[in-house]
Design a protein around this motif. Structure first.
Motif, short mmCIF file in Angstrom:
data_model
loop_
_atom_site.label_atom_id
_atom_site.label_comp_id
_atom_site.label_asym_id
_atom_site.label_seq_id
_atom_site.Cartn_x
_atom_site.Cartn_y
_atom_site.Cartn_z
N PRO A 12 1.39 8.63 3.87
CA PRO A 12 0.86 7.41 4.50
C PRO A 12 1.96 6.45 4.94
O PRO A 12 1.81 5.74 5.94
N VAL A 13 3.07 6.42 4.20
CA VAL A 13 4.17 5.53 4.57
C VAL A 13 4.79 5.97 5.89
O VAL A 13 5.07 5.16 6.77
N ALA A 46 -2.45 5.52 -1.17
CA ALA A 46 -2.93 4.71 -0.04
C ALA A 46 -4.27 4.09 -0.40
O ALA A 46 -5.07 4.66 -1.14
N TRP A 47 -4.49 2.89 0.12
CA TRP A 47 -5.78 2.22 -0.09
C TRP A 47 -6.28 1.71 1.26
O TRP A 47 -5.58 0.98 1.94
N LYS A 56 -7.69 8.19 2.57
CA LYS A 56 -8.33 8.83 3.73
C LYS A 56 -9.40 9.82 3.29
O LYS A 56 -10.36 10.07 4.03
N TYR A 91 1.57 1.21 0.02
CA TYR A 91 2.23 0.41 1.05
C TYR A 91 3.06 -0.70 0.41
O TYR A 91 4.13 -1.06 0.90
N ASN A 103 -0.80 -0.83 -4.06
CA ASN A 103 -0.96 0.46 -3.39
C ASN A 103 0.37 1.00 -2.88
O ASN A 103 1.42 0.38 -3.07
N THR A 158 -1.27 -3.02 3.94
CA THR A 158 -1.93 -2.00 4.75
C THR A 158 -0.88 -1.33 5.61
O THR A 158 0.27 -1.80 5.68
N PRO A 159 -1.23 -0.24 6.31
CA PRO A 159 -0.25 0.34 7.25
C PRO A 159 0.26 -0.68 8.26
O PRO A 159 1.45 -0.70 8.57
#
Length: 750
Positions: free
Chosen positions: A299-300, A506-507, A510, A720, A718, A248-249
């Motif tokens: 997202p990264v 991304a998972w 968004k 990430y 994903n 995840t982030p």
């Protein structure tokens, strides 16, 4: 002194003998367990293979039964037995009679010995000394009758394999134990005293907050490394390498703070993640470009922070930056800085439209468009690469940032950045395929491009196949040393690692936030398109690019409606295509051809109220794209050649109802991960038409089973995790540099 050393040696020797005895006992305890474990693994492997075989031939068998084609049915069953472990294949009818079987079917076989039920069943049967796994899979024929597909797998190899493994485990552990005990006894005597004294003095100095004499800047690295190792010992493993971790982030941020504390991240790409354009009324709108690169990296950056350096291409980009050409993004919740670099229209024509997209793009994609190379374009390409490399050096706040160079627009930049920032960790990711050496040899500046890329610490590609092609190309055109076992290239005294990093999304995405339930999306989209609520809907969404196979999928739809006219009036294909690179004739020609072809197919198969193809030529925001995905019955990704193709993964991520079918080109990187999709050859129009027909007829249960597995793959692998793999490699590289620096300090200096 001699007595003390003897006592130490005796102590070390006793520990070594004790360890050897303990290892022997452990070996005796683990041997039966290892045999049982191998037997279980082998059994599960055979069961999975049996299910896979049954799934792959179920459709052909059903069609052969429907056609009454016994030779074709026999050919299908015989083909399965080409696998050495498949003993025999046959069909049992409802009365328990063996209707058809391969030549190797045991004479004593009886359908009544196999457990046959409404669902699949797996049972063990013994034929003398031969142990067999019998799989029975029900198939409902067109007449409503049920037959069972029987697949017999020979299990005799399991005993052989488990016995060999048991012997190997015992022998390996004993050898390792003897070697470890011996080495420990010999080396401890010579190394222990000097190492302990050096460590004692270093730790003493660190506790006092002092810098050990002669170590210099390595002390901070040593201190952090000791503390990190102590934390790892307390936890028992390195968290970043566990397979169970949910990426995840926050997990990515935790990784950065633990493995790369204080590291500065800089991304270099041509396309910017946010474009500011001026509307006709003078107001400014923010647009997210339709780009797989942006979808993966944005997202990264939100998770890690840092600086993204890109070409400012929007009509209002200059008016929205500060005096340093920077702007904080995302606009709503800024988490990183976007640094824009300005490129004139003439430079854009040469660097971007010319060398990059008329030269390197068709060169790397097998789409049968001849690449064009011009000397003037190359000059602009060199100039812009140097400009962006200088921007990286100016933006860097430290001497050793992590620089992520993106794609074929900046093949020369890694070497240029290396000269400006010698200590930087440079990871270049090539988002498109890498061709074989013969194809790449077409490029007049092939050596310069390879030299530029080998300024990187790591070069990443989507697949191992592309990595192999790159190593082959370097071997062909540069004087270098290649270690294929470790996938490294040594050029100019510097090592570059070549690694596969399959990119993802991304998972959860968004764009799913705020989306209505799938049934509501289906109703909404069909109302917007003026379609009946029960209409079947197929979608294709991408940029107008000749590598995406847009014309080929239209031809396959034409073939489907011709061979299966029952779909006329019931099936609509919506092709969303965002205009791109319209200055290039190959792209504008493609768009014109698509419009003409759609009109022809609509005239041939449509009527006043029904148009089988809806061609929508405009940019769609991610929320609109996901709404279409959720409303569709199937998604077509028919790329003629692609590095990965994130559209396929976005469709899977959008289907939280576990419905829908993905028709996926075998020439995408995604096909290696999403094997539950219907994999097709986009150059074979009839094969694609058959796949579309199968997708439209696929039962809901099968859709759910396939989609569940694909969603699990996209969720676990994903974006990430993709970024984490690169960051872990960056951390290892930097740790290696620290170790080499420590090794440069002799024990006397310590």
């Amino acid at each position: 002194m001699t007595g003390l050393m003897n006592r130490r040696f005796a102590g070390v020797l006793s520990y070594g003998l004790a360890a050897l005895l303990l290892l022997c006992l452990l070996t005796l305890a683990l041997a039966p367990f290892s045999r049982s474990l191998v037997e279980q693994w082998s059994r599960r492997d055979v069961e999975s293979r049996t299910r896979l075989v049954a799934t792959s031939i179920e459709g052909p068998v059903r069609r052969a039964l429907a056609d009454g084609d016994r030779p074709r049915l026999a050919s299908i069953l015989t083909a399965v037995t080409q696998d050495d472990r498949v003993l025999a294949v046959g069909l049992c009818d409802e009365a328990g009679r063996l209707r058809s079987a391969t030549a190797d079917m045991p004479a004593s076989f009886s359908c009544n010995r196999v457990a046959r039920a409404e669902n699949e069943s797996l049972s063990d049967i013994d034929y003398g000394r031969q142990h067999v796994l019998a799989g029975a899979f029900p198939i409902v024929t067109n007449t409503g009758a049920r037959v069972h597909l029987i697949i017999l797998h020979d299990l005799s190899f399991v005993d052989d394999r488990s016995g060999q493994v048991q012997i190997y485990v015992i022998a390996s552990l004993l050898v390792v134990g003897i070697v470890v005990a011996g080495v420990a006894a010999l080396l401890a005597l010579f190394l222990l005293r000097g190492w302990m004294e050096s460590l004692r003095r270093a730790v003493s100095d660190l506790r006092a907050g002092e810098r050990p004499v002669g170590i210099g800047p390595v002390v901070g690295a040593m201190d952090r490394e000791i503390q990190r190792l102590l934390r790892d010992l307390r936890t028992g493993r390195t968290p970043t390498e566990t397979a169970e971790i949910q990426w995840t982030p926050q997990a990515l941020r935790d990784l950065m703070s633990e493995a790369l504390p204080g590291a500065e991240v800089i991304i270099l790409s041509n396309r910017e993640p946010y474009i500011h354009n001026r509307r006709e009324d003078g107001s400014v709108e923010v647009q997210t470009p339709a780009s797989g690169l942006v979808s993966a990296l944005e997202p990264v950056m939100q998770a890690c922070g840092g600086t993204w350096i890109a070409h400012g291409s929007g009509s209002a980009d200059r008016q929205t930056v500060d005096r340093h050409d920077r702007i904080a993004v995302p606009p709503t919740h800024p988490t990183y800085a976007l640094r824009r670099v300005w490129v004139s229209e003439e430079e854009q024509d040469g660097y971007y439209y010319g060398l990059a997209n008329e030269g390197l793009w068709p060169l790397c994609h097998i789409a049968f468009v001849r690449p064009t190379f011009r000397e003037n374009d190359w000059a602009f390409y060199e100039r812009i690469n140097a400009r962006f490399a200088e921007a990286v050096a100016r933006e860097a706040q430290t001497e050793d940032p992590i620089v992520l160079v993106q794609d074929y627009h900046f093949a020369l930049a890694p070497r240029m950045i290396r000269k400006l920032l010698p200590k930087a960790t440079i990871i270049t990711f090539w988002h498109i395929p890498w061709p074989n050496a013969e194809t790449f040899g077409i490029c007049p500046w092939k050596e310069r491009i390879l030299e530029g890329m080998l300024g990187s610490s790591v070069i990443g590609f989507h697949t191992q196949f592309h990595c192999n092609n790159f190593l082959e190309t370097v071997d062909r055109f540069l004087e270098s040393r290649i270690d294929r076992e470790h996938a490294t290239v040594t050029f100019g005294g510097e090592d570059t690692r070549i690694r596969p990093y399959p990119i993802s999304i991304a998972w959860p995405p968004k764009a799913l936030e705020g989306q209505p339930p799938v049934p509501a999306c289906r109703v909404s989209v069909r109302e917007k398109l003026g379609l009946p609520l029960d209409a079947k809907l197929a979608v294709g969404i991408e940029r107008f690019d000749y590598t995406k196979g847009i014309l080929d999928r239209m031809h396959s739809l034409d073939c489907l409606l011709t061979t299966r006219p029952e779909w006329r009036g019931r099936l609509t294909f919506v092709q969303v295509a965002a205009p791109t690179r319209s200055k290039l004739s190959s792209y504008s020609t493609l768009q014109n051809e698509a419009v003409q072809l759609a009109a022809e197919i609509n005239r041939r198969h449509g009527d006043g109220s029904y148009q089988p193809i809806r061609l929508i030529i405009r940019h769609h925001e991610p929320v609109e794209v996901f709404e279409l995905f959720r409303a569709a019955d199937l998604c077509i990704v028919s790329s003629l050649h692609d590095g990965m193709n994130l559209v396929a993964k976005e469709f899977v991520a959008a289907r939280d109802d576990d419905r829908g079918v993905l028709v996926l080109s075998s020439f995408t990187g995604a096909s290696r991960e999403l094997s539950e999709a219907l994999i097709v050859n986009p150059f074979d129009v009839r094969e694609m038409a058959r796949a579309l027909d199968a997708a439209l007829r696929m039962p809901v249960q099968e859709q759910c089973e396939r989609m569940t597995l694909m969603r699990q793959q996209v969720r676990e692998q994903n974006v990430y995790r993709w970024a984490a793999r690169m960051m872990i490699d960056a951390a290892r590289l930097r740790q290696g540099e620290r170790i080499r620096a420590l090794a440069g300090a002799t024990p006397e200096r310590l």
